[in-house]
Scaffold this motif. Structure first.
Motif, PDB file in Angstrom:
ATOM      1  N   VAL A 140      28.221  47.254 -32.828  1.00  0.00           N
ATOM      2  CA  VAL A 140      29.729  47.040 -32.745  1.00  0.00           C
ATOM      3  C   VAL A 140      29.781  45.660 -31.992  1.00  0.00           C
ATOM      4  O   VAL A 140      30.629  44.682 -32.826  1.00  0.00           O
ATOM      5  N   ASP A 141      29.318  45.566 -30.851  1.00  0.00           N
ATOM      6  CA  ASP A 141      29.400  43.846 -29.871  1.00  0.00           C
ATOM      7  C   ASP A 141      28.740  43.440 -30.886  1.00  0.00           C
ATOM      8  O   ASP A 141      29.450  41.960 -31.005  1.00  0.00           O
ATOM      9  N   THR A 142      27.830  42.708 -31.589  1.00  0.00           N
ATOM     10  CA  THR A 142      26.884  42.078 -32.173  1.00  0.00           C
ATOM     11  C   THR A 142      28.415  42.577 -33.440  1.00  0.00           C
ATOM     12  O   THR A 142      28.005  40.637 -33.694  1.00  0.00           O
ATOM     13  N   ALA A 143      28.772  42.753 -34.205  1.00  0.00           N
ATOM     14  CA  ALA A 143      29.172  43.190 -35.404  1.00  0.00           C
ATOM     15  C   ALA A 143      30.533  42.147 -35.235  1.00  0.00           C
ATOM     16  O   ALA A 143      31.259  41.059 -36.175  1.00  0.00           O
ATOM     17  N   GLU A 144      31.428  42.601 -33.697  1.00  0.00           N
ATOM     18  CA  GLU A 144      33.042  41.429 -33.352  1.00  0.00           C
ATOM     19  C   GLU A 144      31.857  40.151 -33.449  1.00  0.00           C
ATOM     20  O   GLU A 144      32.838  39.026 -33.837  1.00  0.00           O
ATOM     21  N   ALA A 145      30.820  39.360 -32.048  1.00  0.00           N
ATOM     22  CA  ALA A 145      30.584  38.286 -32.475  1.00  0.00           C
ATOM     23  C   ALA A 145      29.930  37.431 -33.101  1.00  0.00           C
ATOM     24  O   ALA A 145      30.602  36.149 -33.631  1.00  0.00           O
ATOM     25  N   CYS A 146      29.364  38.695 -34.743  1.00  0.00           N
ATOM     26  CA  CYS A 146      29.605  37.243 -36.126  1.00  0.00           C
ATOM     27  C   CYS A 146      30.365  37.668 -36.709  1.00  0.00           C
ATOM     28  O   CYS A 146      30.561  36.096 -37.252  1.00  0.00           O
ATOM     29  N   HIS A 147      31.921  38.474 -36.668  1.00  0.00           N
ATOM     30  CA  HIS A 147      32.698  37.603 -36.852  1.00  0.00           C
ATOM     31  C   HIS A 147      33.688  36.111 -36.508  1.00  0.00           C
ATOM     32  O   HIS A 147      34.226  35.620 -36.762  1.00  0.00           O
ATOM     33  N   ALA A 148      33.067  36.619 -35.220  1.00  0.00           N
ATOM     34  CA  ALA A 148      33.665  35.483 -34.240  1.00  0.00           C
ATOM     35  C   ALA A 148      32.979  34.140 -34.900  1.00  0.00           C
ATOM     36  O   ALA A 148      33.946  32.945 -34.464  1.00  0.00           O
ATOM     37  N   GLU A 149      32.014  33.612 -35.315  1.00  0.00           N
ATOM     38  CA  GLU A 149      31.491  32.873 -35.610  1.00  0.00           C
ATOM     39  C   GLU A 149      31.148  33.135 -37.466  1.00  0.00           C
ATOM     40  O   GLU A 149      31.059  32.580 -38.061  1.00  0.00           O
ATOM     41  N   GLY A 150      32.071  33.882 -38.045  1.00  0.00           N
ATOM     42  CA  GLY A 150      32.807  33.230 -39.393  1.00  0.00           C
ATOM     43  C   GLY A 150      31.044  34.731 -40.340  1.00  0.00           C
ATOM     44  O   GLY A 150      31.010  34.228 -41.545  1.00  0.00           O
ATOM     45  N   VAL A 151      31.099  35.026 -39.729  1.00  0.00           N
ATOM     46  CA  VAL A 151      29.220  35.857 -40.042  1.00  0.00           C
ATOM     47  C   VAL A 151      29.711  37.367 -40.508  1.00  0.00           C
ATOM     48  O   VAL A 151      30.366  38.090 -39.535  1.00  0.00           O
ATOM     49  N   GLN A 152      29.574  37.745 -42.032  1.00  0.00           N
ATOM     50  CA  GLN A 152      30.195  39.124 -41.957  1.00  0.00           C
ATOM     51  C   GLN A 152      28.749  40.337 -41.428  1.00  0.00           C
ATOM     52  O   GLN A 152      27.507  39.926 -41.497  1.00  0.00           O
ATOM     53  N   ASN A 153      29.596  41.805 -41.796  1.00  0.00           N
ATOM     54  CA  ASN A 153      28.205  42.750 -41.366  1.00  0.00           C
ATOM     55  C   ASN A 153      27.799  43.387 -42.510  1.00  0.00           C
ATOM     56  O   ASN A 153      28.986  44.027 -43.309  1.00  0.00           O
TER      57      ASN A 153
END
Length: 356
Positions: A140-153
């Motif tokens: 979950v923490d990684t997925a939220e960080a990915c969204h901040a970079e414009g990357v999907q999960n």
């Protein structure tokens, strides 16, 4: 390295019950759950693999497999040790069944994973190799960080998660491939050490209560889950309870782990399963782990035109409009699509974390 875990409560007898998955492990101090990576430490549950990965690779998204989620794009893939199922046929058993935590210790924070995926131009990050449900806090923490970079999960999961934890785990996920291992409880009990119904509950919730794009994979094992009756019942349930446009992938088993006395699945078995599923009303049924161009082709549900033609993981023809419609008849294809550029191809690239 231990990270505070969520979804647990203290029992009257002094044990702690882990509420993350339907196993509901009841633990004494220093005891680990069936997944091996969630442990009781004093009066709390901790995750012992937070920030510790089994390695990182860039793959085609079709390898997850996802055929209707930004086809042709690259995905940054990683997992950790452990698993909450006990599949005798596990094909990633050296990772999912690992008890050697230091051997599988490629350290990376959520922010570092997100930055590395963005650095390599990956459209998404896949939580895979073992089941990300068991490392929920890290995922979950990684997925939220990915969204901040414009990357999907993308969650690649068996869907064996409790009702209490579903919403948080899937909230930052954009797509999921759920491994529906069979359609009988006997198979789940005898070959996976689990139950079927929680997986069906997860699938229904995902399709009807979330915004996650869902595809399903079933690994066909000769003599175990490949009868016409079982395949028909499963396909009819998917069409009725989830909808006819949910993609279904039938993939080939090869002898591994504790199930080495059964031969690999013939291509003909996958093709038979595909015909049964199509006859049951499913519109997008694929074959995997075998060479079958027709079984990898996505067709328009309106006019039958081939829209995406695949050869293994390679896209050799792509005819969708940018908004995901058939150029011949205008019928929208179920899934997530966008502007289509040069496809990533079928290669697999091991990578190191991009440190800032």
């Amino acid at each position: 390295m231990n990270h505070p875990g969520r979804y647990w409560h203290m029992l009257d007898d002094g044990r702690i019950q882990c509420d993350l998955c339907p196993r509901y492990c009841k633990l004494h101090d220093d005891q680990r759950g069936a997944c091996f990576v969630r442990m009781r430490e004093h009066d709390a549950i901790v995750l012992t693999t937070y920030g510790r990965s089994s390695g990182f690779c860039i793959d085609p998204v079709e390898k997850k497999p996802l055929n209707h989620f930004y086809p042709g794009t690259s995905v940054f893939s990683f997992g950790t040790a452990g698993c909450n199922l006990a599949c005798k046929f596990c094909q990633n058993w050296d990772i999912s069944k690992s008890r050697d935590m230091d051997r599988l210790m490629d350290a990376a924070s959520p922010a570092e994973i997100a930055r590395t995926a963005a650095h390599w131009g990956c459209r998404s990050v896949a939580y895979t190799y073992n089941d990300p449900v068991i490392f929920l806090e890290y995922a979950v923490d990684t997925a939220e960080a990915c969204h901040a970079e414009g990357v999907q999960n993308i969650a690649v999961t068996a869907g064996y998660i409790s009702e209490a934890a579903r919403a948080e785990f899937f909230a930052p996920m954009d797509a999921a491939n759920v491994d529906l291992k069979a359609f009988t409880d006997d198979f789940y009990v005898q070959l996976c050490g689990a139950r079927l119904q929680p997986v069906l509950d997860t699938l229904v919730w995902l399709v009807h209560e979330s915004t996650v794009w869902v595809e399903i994979t079933t690994l066909l094992i000769p003599g175990k889950n490949d009868t016409d009756a079982e395949l028909s019942a499963m396909s009819q349930w998917i069409a009725r309870e989830l909808g006819p446009t949910v993609p279904l992938h039938f993939t080939a088993f090869h002898p591994d782990f504790k199930l080495t006395d059964i031969a690999a699945t013939p291509a003909a078995t996958l093709q038979r399963a595909r015909r049964i599923a199509l006859d049951a009303g499913l519109r997008h049924v694929y074959t995997g782990n075998v060479h079958d161009r027709d079984g990898g082709t996505t067709r328009c549900t309106g006019c039958g035109e081939p829209l995406i033609v695949r050869d293994w993981y390679e896209i050799i023809d792509y005819r969708l409009t940018p908004d995901g419609a058939c150029p011949a008849c205008g019928t929208a294809l179920a899934g997530r699509f966008g502007a289509y550029g040069k496809p990533f191809g079928s290669r697999r690239i091991p990578v190191a974390i991009h440190r800032s």
